[in-house]
Design a protein around this motif. Structure first.
Motif, PDB file in Angstrom:
ATOM      1  N   UNK A  73       0.811  -1.215   0.000  1.00 37.78           N
ATOM      2  CA  UNK A  73       0.000   0.000   0.000  1.00 37.78           C
ATOM      3  C   UNK A  73       0.848   1.270   0.000  1.00 37.78           C
ATOM      4  N   UNK A  74       2.107   1.146  -0.347  1.00 35.06           N
ATOM      5  CA  UNK A  74       2.987   2.307  -0.485  1.00 35.06           C
ATOM      6  C   UNK A  74       2.885   2.829  -1.910  1.00 35.06           C
ATOM      7  N   UNK A  75       2.698   4.135  -2.056  1.00 38.18           N
ATOM      8  CA  UNK A  75       2.526   4.721  -3.376  1.00 38.18           C
ATOM      9  C   UNK A  75       3.835   4.903  -4.125  1.00 38.18           C
ATOM     10  N   UNK A  76       3.757   4.799  -5.440  1.00 41.07           N
ATOM     11  CA  UNK A  76       4.904   5.017  -6.319  1.00 41.07           C
ATOM     12  C   UNK A  76       4.366   5.432  -7.692  1.00 41.07           C
ATOM     13  N   UNK A  77       5.172   6.055  -8.539  1.00 39.56           N
ATOM     14  CA  UNK A  77       4.697   6.421  -9.875  1.00 39.56           C
ATOM     15  C   UNK A  77       4.541   5.195 -10.756  1.00 39.56           C
ATOM     16  N   UNK A  78       3.439   5.141 -11.483  1.00 39.41           N
ATOM     17  CA  UNK A  78       3.133   3.960 -12.292  1.00 39.41           C
ATOM     18  C   UNK A  78       4.154   3.748 -13.392  1.00 39.41           C
ATOM     19  N   UNK A 100       3.999  11.956 -20.098  1.00 39.39           N
ATOM     20  CA  UNK A 100       4.722  12.113 -18.838  1.00 39.39           C
ATOM     21  C   UNK A 100       3.796  12.246 -17.648  1.00 39.39           C
ATOM     22  N   UNK A 101       2.686  12.970 -17.816  1.00 43.64           N
ATOM     23  CA  UNK A 101       1.702  13.066 -16.743  1.00 43.64           C
ATOM     24  C   UNK A 101       1.138  11.694 -16.385  1.00 43.64           C
ATOM     25  N   UNK A 102       0.902  10.868 -17.388  1.00 46.26           N
ATOM     26  CA  UNK A 102       0.356   9.530 -17.128  1.00 46.26           C
ATOM     27  C   UNK A 102       1.363   8.662 -16.392  1.00 46.26           C
ATOM     28  N   UNK A 103       2.637   8.776 -16.751  1.00 47.55           N
ATOM     29  CA  UNK A 103       3.674   8.014 -16.053  1.00 47.55           C
ATOM     30  C   UNK A 103       3.782   8.415 -14.588  1.00 47.55           C
ATOM     31  N   UNK A 104       3.362   9.649 -14.268  1.00 49.35           N
ATOM     32  CA  UNK A 104       3.493  10.185 -12.915  1.00 49.35           C
ATOM     33  C   UNK A 104       2.314   9.853 -12.010  1.00 49.35           C
ATOM     34  N   UNK A 105       1.299   9.153 -12.523  1.00 48.60           N
ATOM     35  CA  UNK A 105       0.171   8.770 -11.669  1.00 48.60           C
ATOM     36  C   UNK A 105       0.668   7.916 -10.495  1.00 48.60           C
ATOM     37  N   UNK A 106       0.228   8.245  -9.300  1.00 46.69           N
ATOM     38  CA  UNK A 106       0.636   7.501  -8.113  1.00 46.69           C
ATOM     39  C   UNK A 106      -0.284   6.300  -7.910  1.00 46.69           C
ATOM     40  N   UNK A 107       0.315   5.132  -7.759  1.00 50.10           N
ATOM     41  CA  UNK A 107      -0.424   3.887  -7.563  1.00 50.10           C
ATOM     42  C   UNK A 107       0.246   3.076  -6.465  1.00 50.10           C
ATOM     43  N   UNK A 108      -0.374   1.970  -6.108  1.00 42.02           N
ATOM     44  CA  UNK A 108       0.218   0.997  -5.191  1.00 42.02           C
ATOM     45  C   UNK A 108       0.185  -0.377  -5.853  1.00 42.02           C
ATOM     46  N   UNK A 109       0.923  -1.301  -5.278  1.00 46.89           N
ATOM     47  CA  UNK A 109       0.900  -2.673  -5.796  1.00 46.89           C
ATOM     48  C   UNK A 109      -0.508  -3.260  -5.689  1.00 46.89           C
TER      49      UNK A 109
END
Length: 310
Positions: free
Chosen positions: A60-65, A195-204
């Motif tokens: 549940x830790x966020x990272x860029x997709x 680039x904006x899409x790559x920067x979306x924050x997601x979790x596993x």
């Protein structure tokens, strides 16, 4: 592939925890591509078609997709224009690094597949054409991924700034494709949208949820909505299997045996048709740009649960 049995369901969390423990040990000085994410970070998540979730570690830790978003840019393009998207991008493994210009020039501005950078940029150009603007193209992908996750996703402003600062190579690819008449809209605007899409924050955990429509013949099992027609969902899975992990796709097929897509923030998202979506996240990368611990974890998971489709 049969549905996960009740006994297997009961054991999945234990399997994930054991796999995480075996896959995770990494040197403290490992370099990572994602600023602020140490090598000690490791998350593993699996989401069954009925919504049951199993997680281990930093799920549940966020990272860029990052490049995992290419699955969803392709999906959005297929929803809007169908297989016409493949008039501008191929479906073959590249055998070269994901950001190579050499092959693109040799093959007259047509990227080998949608999962290398040039392919993702031209697919974004297709989306701009289909939606009417870069902002609408961004919204089409963001809305799609947010719907699949069941939560609203937003880009990290710091990662957006990093993407803009490092956009020179993707911009060069766009101009090269334009020189071969395979690019329609202003290159800077299209690259910025990507680039904006790559920067979306997601979790596993979220990516494991999002992958389930591909495991369910194109239908989102959470809502029952059809995301893609069944033949198109199979085609996305096929391209993931053969091209989703850059020039290590053959090794992934050999070791893991089900469709996967990786990103340089350390995520590897996959799906096992008829069973579940899965995601492993660990920032240290191998020379091909794939998570080292993520590959090991999915290999171990595949072996333990007999998941290989091959």
């Amino acid at each position: 592939m049969p549905a996960t049995s009740p006994d297997a369901t009961a054991d999945l969390t234990d399997v994930l925890e054991r796999v995480a423990a075996e896959a995770h040990p990494l040197a403290a000085d490992d370099e990572v591509a994602q600023p602020g994410a140490g090598p000690e970070r490791f998350g593993l998540a699996l989401c069954e078609l009925d919504g049951t979730e199993h997680v281990a570690g930093d799920a549940d830790v966020g990272f860029p997709v990052q490049s995992v978003v290419k699955v969803f840019t392709l999906t959005a393009a297929l929803r809007l224009v169908g297989e016409d998207v493949f008039q501008r991008v191929g479906r073959e493994p590249s055998g070269d690094p994901f950001d190579s210009l050499v092959q693109l020039e040799r093959e007259h501005g047509v990227p080998r597949n949608p999962f290398i950078n040039a392919g993702a940029v031209v697919v974004t150009d297709v989306l701009v054409e289909a939606t009417g603007s870069p902002a609408a193209a961004r919204a089409a992908v963001t809305d799609l991924l947010s719907d699949l996750v069941g939560e609203r996703l937003e880009p990290d402003p710091e990662v957006v700034a990093e993407e803009r600062a490092g956009a020179a190579l993707n911009t060069a690819m766009g101009h090269l494709m334009r020189s071969f008449d395979n690019f329609t809209h202003p290159v800077d605007e299209v690259v910025d949208a990507y680039g904006h899409l790559c920067a979306l924050t997601v979790t596993a955990r979220q990516l494991a949820r999002a992958a389930r429509f591909l495991a369910n013949d194109g239908v989102d099992p959470r809502t029952g909505d059809r995301v893609l027609d069944e033949p198109l969902a199979r085609r996305v899975n096929a391209v993931m299997m053969t091209c989703g992990t850059y020039d290590a796709a053959g090794q992934f097929a050999y070791d893991v045996g089900f469709p996967c897509k990786s990103g340089v923030a350390g995520a590897v998202m996959g799906d096992v048709p008829g069973r579940f979506g899965v995601c492993a996240w660990s920032p240290p990368l191998d020379t091909a740009g794939n998570s080292r611990a993520g590959r090991v974890a999915l290999h171990l998971l595949s072996e333990r649960l007999d998941l290989s489709l091959l």
